[in-house]
Design a protein around this motif. Structure first.
Motif, PDB file in Angstrom:
ATOM      1  N   GLY B 185       0.810  -1.214   0.000  1.00 21.93           N
ATOM      2  CA  GLY B 185       0.000   0.000   0.000  1.00 21.93           C
ATOM      3  C   GLY B 185       0.843   1.263   0.000  1.00 21.93           C
ATOM      4  O   GLY B 185       0.496   2.255  -0.652  1.00 21.93           O
ATOM      5  N   GLU B 187       3.756   1.845  -1.380  1.00 20.08           N
ATOM      6  CA  GLU B 187       4.251   2.194  -2.714  1.00 20.08           C
ATOM      7  C   GLU B 187       3.125   2.755  -3.581  1.00 20.08           C
ATOM      8  O   GLU B 187       3.343   3.673  -4.380  1.00 20.08           O
ATOM      9  CB  GLU B 187       4.910   0.983  -3.387  1.00 20.08           C
ATOM     10  N   GLY B 188       1.921   2.229  -3.425  1.00 19.04           N
ATOM     11  CA  GLY B 188       0.774   2.796  -4.126  1.00 19.04           C
ATOM     12  C   GLY B 188       0.527   4.235  -3.679  1.00 19.04           C
ATOM     13  O   GLY B 188       0.212   5.111  -4.485  1.00 19.04           O
ATOM     14  N   LEU B 191       3.107   6.626  -5.135  1.00 21.63           N
ATOM     15  CA  LEU B 191       2.747   6.882  -6.538  1.00 21.63           C
ATOM     16  C   LEU B 191       1.648   7.964  -6.620  1.00 21.63           C
ATOM     17  O   LEU B 191       1.777   8.939  -7.357  1.00 21.63           O
ATOM     18  CB  LEU B 191       2.271   5.572  -7.164  1.00 21.63           C
ATOM     19  N   ARG B 192       0.594   7.801  -5.843  1.00 19.23           N
ATOM     20  CA  ARG B 192      -0.508   8.771  -5.885  1.00 19.23           C
ATOM     21  C   ARG B 192      -0.096  10.126  -5.337  1.00 19.23           C
ATOM     22  O   ARG B 192      -0.558  11.170  -5.823  1.00 19.23           O
ATOM     23  CB  ARG B 192      -1.712   8.250  -5.091  1.00 19.23           C
ATOM     24  N   LYS B 194       2.793  11.517  -5.608  1.00 22.72           N
ATOM     25  CA  LYS B 194       3.495  12.202  -6.703  1.00 22.72           C
ATOM     26  C   LYS B 194       2.489  12.730  -7.717  1.00 22.72           C
ATOM     27  O   LYS B 194       2.576  13.874  -8.166  1.00 22.72           O
ATOM     28  CB  LYS B 194       4.476  11.248  -7.416  1.00 22.72           C
ATOM     29  N   GLU B 196      -0.720  13.445  -7.387  1.00 28.21           N
ATOM     30  CA  GLU B 196      -1.593  14.514  -6.887  1.00 28.21           C
ATOM     31  C   GLU B 196      -0.787  15.678  -6.304  1.00 28.21           C
ATOM     32  O   GLU B 196      -1.370  16.688  -5.908  1.00 28.21           O
ATOM     33  CB  GLU B 196      -2.526  13.981  -5.787  1.00 28.21           C
ATOM     34  N   ALA B 197       0.551  15.492  -6.231  1.00 22.95           N
ATOM     35  CA  ALA B 197       1.406  16.496  -5.581  1.00 22.95           C
ATOM     36  C   ALA B 197       0.843  16.849  -4.206  1.00 22.95           C
ATOM     37  O   ALA B 197       0.671  18.016  -3.849  1.00 22.95           O
ATOM     38  CB  ALA B 197       1.576  17.737  -6.450  1.00 22.95           C
ATOM     39  N   PRO B 201      -2.655  11.077  -0.066  1.00 22.29           N
ATOM     40  CA  PRO B 201      -2.690   9.619  -0.266  1.00 22.29           C
ATOM     41  C   PRO B 201      -1.890   8.856   0.797  1.00 22.29           C
ATOM     42  O   PRO B 201      -2.303   7.763   1.217  1.00 22.29           O
ATOM     43  CB  PRO B 201      -2.074   9.437  -1.655  1.00 22.29           C
ATOM     44  N   GLU B 203      -1.505   9.751   3.863  1.00 26.27           N
ATOM     45  CA  GLU B 203      -2.312   9.843   5.080  1.00 26.27           C
ATOM     46  C   GLU B 203      -3.509   8.877   4.993  1.00 26.27           C
ATOM     47  O   GLU B 203      -3.798   8.163   5.950  1.00 26.27           O
ATOM     48  CB  GLU B 203      -2.793  11.288   5.164  1.00 26.27           C
ATOM     49  N   VAL B 204      -4.177   8.867   3.844  1.00 27.05           N
ATOM     50  CA  VAL B 204      -5.356   7.997   3.676  1.00 27.05           C
ATOM     51  C   VAL B 204      -4.955   6.535   3.848  1.00 27.05           C
ATOM     52  O   VAL B 204      -5.596   5.777   4.574  1.00 27.05           O
ATOM     53  CB  VAL B 204      -6.016   8.215   2.291  1.00 27.05           C
ATOM     54  N   PHE B 205      -3.864   6.140   3.199  1.00 30.12           N
ATOM     55  CA  PHE B 205      -3.474   4.733   3.311  1.00 30.12           C
ATOM     56  C   PHE B 205      -3.007   4.388   4.719  1.00 30.12           C
ATOM     57  O   PHE B 205      -3.413   3.369   5.287  1.00 30.12           O
ATOM     58  CB  PHE B 205      -2.402   4.329   2.296  1.00 30.12           C
ATOM     59  N   ASP B 207      -3.589   5.827   7.643  1.00 29.43           N
ATOM     60  CA  ASP B 207      -4.705   5.831   8.612  1.00 29.43           C
ATOM     61  C   ASP B 207      -5.474   4.511   8.526  1.00 29.43           C
ATOM     62  O   ASP B 207      -5.813   3.908   9.543  1.00 29.43           O
ATOM     63  CB  ASP B 207      -5.690   6.978   8.313  1.00 29.43           C
ATOM     64  N   PHE B 208      -5.744   4.091   7.290  1.00 26.71           N
ATOM     65  CA  PHE B 208      -6.484   2.839   7.104  1.00 26.71           C
ATOM     66  C   PHE B 208      -5.672   1.666   7.635  1.00 26.71           C
ATOM     67  O   PHE B 208      -6.197   0.763   8.284  1.00 26.71           O
ATOM     68  CB  PHE B 208      -6.809   2.634   5.616  1.00 26.71           C
ATOM     69  N   PHE B 209      -4.362   1.694   7.372  1.00 25.50           N
ATOM     70  CA  PHE B 209      -3.488   0.604   7.815  1.00 25.50           C
ATOM     71  C   PHE B 209      -3.494   0.483   9.337  1.00 25.50           C
ATOM     72  O   PHE B 209      -3.710  -0.596   9.885  1.00 25.50           O
ATOM     73  CB  PHE B 209      -2.071   0.795   7.291  1.00 25.50           C
TER      74      PHE B 209
END
Lengths: 215, 215
Positions: B185, B187-188, B191-192, B194, B196-197, B201, B203-205, B207-209
């Motif tokens: 997650g 690395e995903g 990627l996002r 970068k 979305e600058a 992303p 933080e979202v990942f 927090d979920f983790f």
């Protein structure tokens, strides 16, 4: 594929314009788009020579610029094509009312995993591949890729909202944020699946995602 | 960076071998590695011309092959360098006994997010960038990248085991699999971020983790 404009000295292998008939136009354009999507699901823009796509389709360079004003325009058309194909695939699974909402998302995941295995994990996600190349891409393509993720996320968010309405996930679940998290992790999982030539990363991430949905 | 061997017609900008002193050797090699890591955290191999790195360092092409037998060998040295640098960074956070284990992982995440913001989200993860290019990379590099992820995962797994030993996560938690999921997650998310600058992303990942860790 570098996104430089064509060198003015480029010599087409065939003189004159390609067939003028509407059919000839659309068939060649179709073939270029099809080959472009195939190549770019395996490799990024930068790793792909435009010549590679032209020779696959048997179209001379001069004709390419008859169909697309620039390589950037070709890139934009490829993203649009792939995004639309993929949105329809998502709908096929996520709007399947014969299944409970969360099962629909699981079915999409299973189908995508089968698809990756079928191409021996060489092909991933065109949008993810290009997203990784942000630093080398024109701004317009970067914004387009970002908009594609937003669209795909809206499909998954609607499916999660249906799950929430049916009581399968918590009433206060933030479905938009969860859908965002799904695509963030999914693209990471596709990257690892290619690297390991295995479905396991897709399984590890999606198991965690489904287990982590608020109940 | 294409991984083709150098053209035999390449003309070095300076004749003869570079300085023979052990210092001259190691300094130039160092400078090449440093520039290579910088460029490859922004772009992938394919998007990067070797000339770009040489001109940044001011080293002629002939000398490059004095230091590295091939571009593949250079790629391998860059991965090794970045992987080692990153493993030390992970240890700095994950072995920090002044903090509870899960907070250590949160601190690593916060530091990485700050680092991405500092470079305006142009720089991501060299290993993730190259991992995305699997189809264009020699097999040896693919295996090396896979081994780097396994190593980083072992650091995170050890931290999660410490959290488990302290009762912060469930006694039956599969820490190896959770660490695998973290890197998939993450690395995903890079990627996002970068694309979305934005740090969102990441933080979202994460927090979920953290919310999804079994308690």
């Amino acid at each position: 594929m570098d996104l430089q404009p064509p060198a003015s000295t480029a010599t087409p292998r065939r003189r004159g314009r390609p067939p003028k008939s509407a059919n000839g136009f659309s068939e060649t354009r179709e073939a270029l788009l099809r080959a472009g999507v195939e190549v770019l699901t395996e490799k990024g823009f930068s790793a792909t020579g435009i010549d590679q796509i032209l020779s696959r389709v048997g179209v001379p360079k001069g004709s390419f610029y008859h169909f697309f004003n620039s390589k950037e325009a070709f890139g934009a058309a490829l993203i649009e094509r792939y995004a639309g194909y993929f949105a329809r695939k998502l709908d096929r699974f996520l709007l399947d009312e014969s299944q409970p909402p969360l099962q629909r998302l699981r079915n999409f995941v299973a189908d995508a995993a089968d698809g990756m295995a079928r191409f021996e994990f060489r092909r991933g996600c065109l949008v993810g591949n290009l997203g990784q190349e942000t630093a080398s891409l024109p701004d317009a393509l970067r914004l387009q890729l970002s908009a594609v993720f937003a669209d795909w996320e809206s499909h998954v968010a609607a499916c999660l909202e249906a799950a929430r309405a049916g009581g399968a996930i918590a009433a206060d679940a933030d479905c938009q944020r969860l859908a965002n998290c799904f695509w963030i992790g999914w693209e990471g999982a596709v990257l690892r699946a290619k690297l390991e030539a295995s479905n396991r990363p897709l399984e590890v991430f999606t198991d965690f995602f489904f287990a982590g949905l608020p109940r």
